[in-house]
Design a protein around this motif. Structure first.
Motif, short mmCIF file in Angstrom:
data_model
loop_
_atom_site.label_atom_id
_atom_site.label_comp_id
_atom_site.label_asym_id
_atom_site.label_seq_id
_atom_site.Cartn_x
_atom_site.Cartn_y
_atom_site.Cartn_z
N GLU A 232 25.68 12.30 -12.08
CA GLU A 232 25.52 11.31 -11.01
C GLU A 232 26.42 10.11 -11.27
O GLU A 232 26.49 9.64 -12.41
CB GLU A 232 24.06 10.84 -10.93
CG GLU A 232 23.12 11.81 -10.27
CD GLU A 232 23.54 12.23 -8.88
OE1 GLU A 232 24.11 11.41 -8.13
OE2 GLU A 232 23.31 13.41 -8.54
N PRO A 233 27.06 9.61 -10.22
CA PRO A 233 27.79 8.34 -10.42
C PRO A 233 26.78 7.29 -10.87
O PRO A 233 25.64 7.26 -10.39
CB PRO A 233 28.34 8.03 -9.01
CG PRO A 233 27.60 8.92 -8.06
CD PRO A 233 27.13 10.09 -8.84
N GLY A 234 27.21 6.46 -11.80
CA GLY A 234 26.29 5.44 -12.33
C GLY A 234 25.57 5.89 -13.59
O GLY A 234 24.89 5.10 -14.23
N SER A 235 25.73 7.18 -13.95
CA SER A 235 25.00 7.67 -15.13
C SER A 235 25.91 7.71 -16.36
O SER A 235 25.60 8.38 -17.34
CB SER A 235 24.43 9.06 -14.86
OG SER A 235 25.48 10.01 -14.82
N GLY A 236 27.01 7.00 -16.28
CA GLY A 236 27.91 6.95 -17.43
C GLY A 236 29.20 7.69 -17.16
O GLY A 236 29.39 8.29 -16.10
N GLU A 237 30.09 7.60 -18.17
CA GLU A 237 31.41 8.21 -18.01
C GLU A 237 31.33 9.73 -18.14
O GLU A 237 30.41 10.26 -18.77
CB GLU A 237 32.38 7.65 -19.06
CG GLU A 237 32.88 6.28 -18.67
CD GLU A 237 33.82 5.69 -19.70
OE1 GLU A 237 34.41 6.47 -20.49
OE2 GLU A 237 33.95 4.45 -19.72
N LEU A 238 32.31 10.38 -17.56
CA LEU A 238 32.34 11.84 -17.59
C LEU A 238 32.86 12.33 -18.93
O LEU A 238 33.79 11.77 -19.49
CB LEU A 238 33.25 12.36 -16.49
CG LEU A 238 32.87 12.02 -15.05
CD1 LEU A 238 33.93 12.58 -14.09
CD2 LEU A 238 31.50 12.58 -14.71
N ARG A 239 32.23 13.38 -19.43
CA ARG A 239 32.83 14.09 -20.55
C ARG A 239 33.77 15.13 -19.97
O ARG A 239 33.73 15.41 -18.77
CB ARG A 239 31.75 14.77 -21.40
CG ARG A 239 30.86 13.77 -22.16
CD ARG A 239 30.10 14.48 -23.30
NE ARG A 239 29.39 15.67 -22.83
CZ ARG A 239 28.17 15.65 -22.29
NH1 ARG A 239 27.52 14.50 -22.15
NH2 ARG A 239 27.60 16.77 -21.88
N SER A 240 34.62 15.71 -20.84
CA SER A 240 35.58 16.66 -20.27
C SER A 240 34.83 17.85 -19.68
O SER A 240 33.80 18.28 -20.21
CB SER A 240 36.59 17.12 -21.32
OG SER A 240 35.93 17.84 -22.31
N GLY A 241 35.32 18.32 -18.58
CA GLY A 241 34.69 19.43 -17.88
C GLY A 241 33.65 18.99 -16.86
O GLY A 241 33.15 19.80 -16.07
N GLN A 242 33.30 17.71 -16.86
CA GLN A 242 32.29 17.24 -15.91
C GLN A 242 32.95 16.60 -14.69
O GLN A 242 34.12 16.22 -14.72
CB GLN A 242 31.41 16.19 -16.59
CG GLN A 242 30.60 16.76 -17.75
CD GLN A 242 29.64 15.73 -18.31
OE1 GLN A 242 29.93 14.54 -18.35
NE2 GLN A 242 28.49 16.20 -18.77
N LEU A 243 32.16 16.51 -13.62
CA LEU A 243 32.63 15.75 -12.46
C LEU A 243 31.44 15.13 -11.77
O LEU A 243 30.30 15.58 -11.95
CB LEU A 243 33.44 16.63 -11.49
CG LEU A 243 32.76 17.88 -10.98
CD1 LEU A 243 32.50 17.78 -9.50
CD2 LEU A 243 33.61 19.09 -11.29
N TYR A 244 31.70 14.09 -11.01
CA TYR A 244 30.60 13.42 -10.32
C TYR A 244 30.15 14.25 -9.13
O TYR A 244 30.95 14.88 -8.44
CB TYR A 244 31.03 12.02 -9.87
CG TYR A 244 31.17 11.06 -11.02
CD1 TYR A 244 30.09 10.80 -11.87
CD2 TYR A 244 32.39 10.43 -11.26
CE1 TYR A 244 30.23 9.92 -12.94
CE2 TYR A 244 32.53 9.55 -12.33
CZ TYR A 244 31.45 9.31 -13.16
OH TYR A 244 31.58 8.46 -14.22
N ASN A 245 28.87 14.23 -8.92
CA ASN A 245 28.23 14.95 -7.82
C ASN A 245 28.56 14.26 -6.49
O ASN A 245 27.97 13.25 -6.16
CB ASN A 245 26.72 14.96 -8.06
CG ASN A 245 25.95 15.67 -6.96
OD1 ASN A 245 26.54 16.22 -6.04
ND2 ASN A 245 24.63 15.65 -7.07
#
Ligand code: AMP
Ligand code: MG
Length: 401
Positions: A185-198
């Protein structure tokens, strides 16, 4: 590989089993914007209720207009005049009822009132500047029909016939689940590799809210059979319809299909449209279910083309297909495709007509293509398009309302 299903066929199957919500609410007009009428509204009065003046000026008999006339009465809007004596005129204001005996209104700009008499310049026709009784609405006329989504002007129209409250369907409750282990979720912290915001959650919430439907947030669901099954079941218990994004392909991490089959029934289709090939439809128990693809542009397009008509039908809406318009392509399609393409385009009025300019990247993962466009240009399968050809386009503003 199974054959691609044309959109019309998928839509017919989705709509076949859909019924409007049963619950009705009585609302004051001021709370009814965007809501859907459950029954026809028939007027008990004529609007306007009597012949009235369209101008500030003088009411008289057209036959008297050539002579100087004494002014025998004054009729502001809201008051009632008396019988007009032949050979006299009545001072009258916009909206005031025409006194009996008068058959025309002369606007004050064409009148001179001097030494107690009125002189009129120009010709006077019988009936001029008179708005006849019932010009807008007749007694017994159906003002708006069941299934109507109330727009601002409709609220005004209902008020004009004295309607203070309306019976509308309660808003349809639509649960949205976003599947995918990669989602944050945006606002839940920075993305780790392989992740993307919903992003799908927000697109779908916005679409539902624009359509005046109730958004029930099912959050992110992990790519796990039990988590998926549990989330689907909980959503189906709270909502009238369940919508998911992602997880409907046939990959090992796609659990929506199996879980819906376990909890109800499922049809999985490869739609003959682009973007948006994989689409699932079925029921979880008795609750209708639509599984949208995961790619953000596909989500938007399949929601508008398939989910929207279903939701509107369940909300009791009668008009569910916005009309397409024609535009000139400012692009070309050289290679005929196997699916019907919904290109994200921007319509511009060029002076020589409406032109559709294609967004540069039409990939189904590129959500900018939807944000920076205002229409979808339809390119049927097997067609090529040359620059300047006419294409059919659907306005996004009409699809999202
Ligand atoms: P899937 O159908 O689950 O394989 O998803 C297809 C593609 O859409 C993948 O690249 C996903 O990362 C992406 N995707 C799925 N769900 C979302 C979402 N909620 N927001 C943004 N992208 C998504
Ligand atoms: Mg996925």
């Amino acid at each position: 590989m199974s054959a691609l299903l044309p959109l019309e066929e998928a839509l017919a199957r989705v709509l076949a089993g859909a019924e409007p919500v049963a619950d009705v609410q009585e609302l004051p007009l001021l709370e009814a914007l965007g809501r859907v009428l459950t029954r026809d509204i028939v007027s008990g009065i004529a609007v306007p209720g009597g012949d009235n003046s369209a101008m500030d000026g003088y009411a008289l008999r057209a036959a008297d207009a050539a002579h100087p006339l004494p002014v025998s009465q004054r009729i502001p809007a809201g008051s009632v005049g008396v019988q007009l004596q032949p050979g006299t005129a009545a001072r009258i204001f916009t909206g005031a009822e025409i006194p009996p005996g008068a058959d025309a209104v002369v606007m004050q700009e064409n009148c001179v009132f001097e030494n107690g008499v009125l002189s009129i310049s120009g010709e006077v026709r019988c009936g001029q500047h008179i708005r006849p009784r019932g010009q807008d609405i007749d007694v017994g006329e159906t003002v708006l029909s069941a299934g109507r989504v109330l727009r601002p002007q409709d609220l005004g129209l209902l008020a004009s016939v004295g309607c203070a409250r309306v019976a509308v369907y309660r808003p349809l409750r639509v649960a949205v689940l976003s599947t995918g282990d990669e989602l944050r979720e945006p606002g839940s912290g920075e993305l780790r590799s392989g992740q993307l915001y919903n992003s799908n959650r927000y697109t779908l919430a916005g679409l539902l809210q624009s359509l005046n439907l109730e958004f029930i947030d099912g959050g992110i669901v992990a790519d796990d059979p039990d988590a998926t099954g549990g989330a689907l079941l909980a959503a189906a218990q709270r909502a009238d319809v369940v919508i998911t994004s992602g997880g409907v392909s046939v990959g090992e991490e796609d659990h929506v299909k199996n879980q819906v089959e376990r909890l109800g029934s499922l049809d999985l289709w490869k739609l003959a449209i682009k973007p948006g090939k994989p689409l699932a439809y079925g029921r979880i128990g008795d609750t209708p279910f639509i599984g949208l693809p995961g790619n953000p542009s596909s989500v938007f397009v399949t929601f508008c083309l398939v989910a929207r008509p279903l939701l509107l039908k369940m909300q009791g809406v009668s008009e569910r297909q916005p009309p397409g318009i024609r535009a000139r392509a400012a692009f070309s399609v050289g290679k005929p495709g196997g699916r019907q393409d919904y290109l994200r385009v921007t319509l511009e009025n060029t002076g020589s007509g409406i032109q559709a300019r294609k967004f540069s990247n039409q990939s189904s993962g590129v959500l900018s293509s939807v944000s920076h466009s205002n229409a979808l240009a339809i390119v049927p399968p097997g067609t090529v398009v040359a620059e300047g050809d006419e294409v059919e386009v659907l306005l996004l503003d009409l699809l999202t309302h």
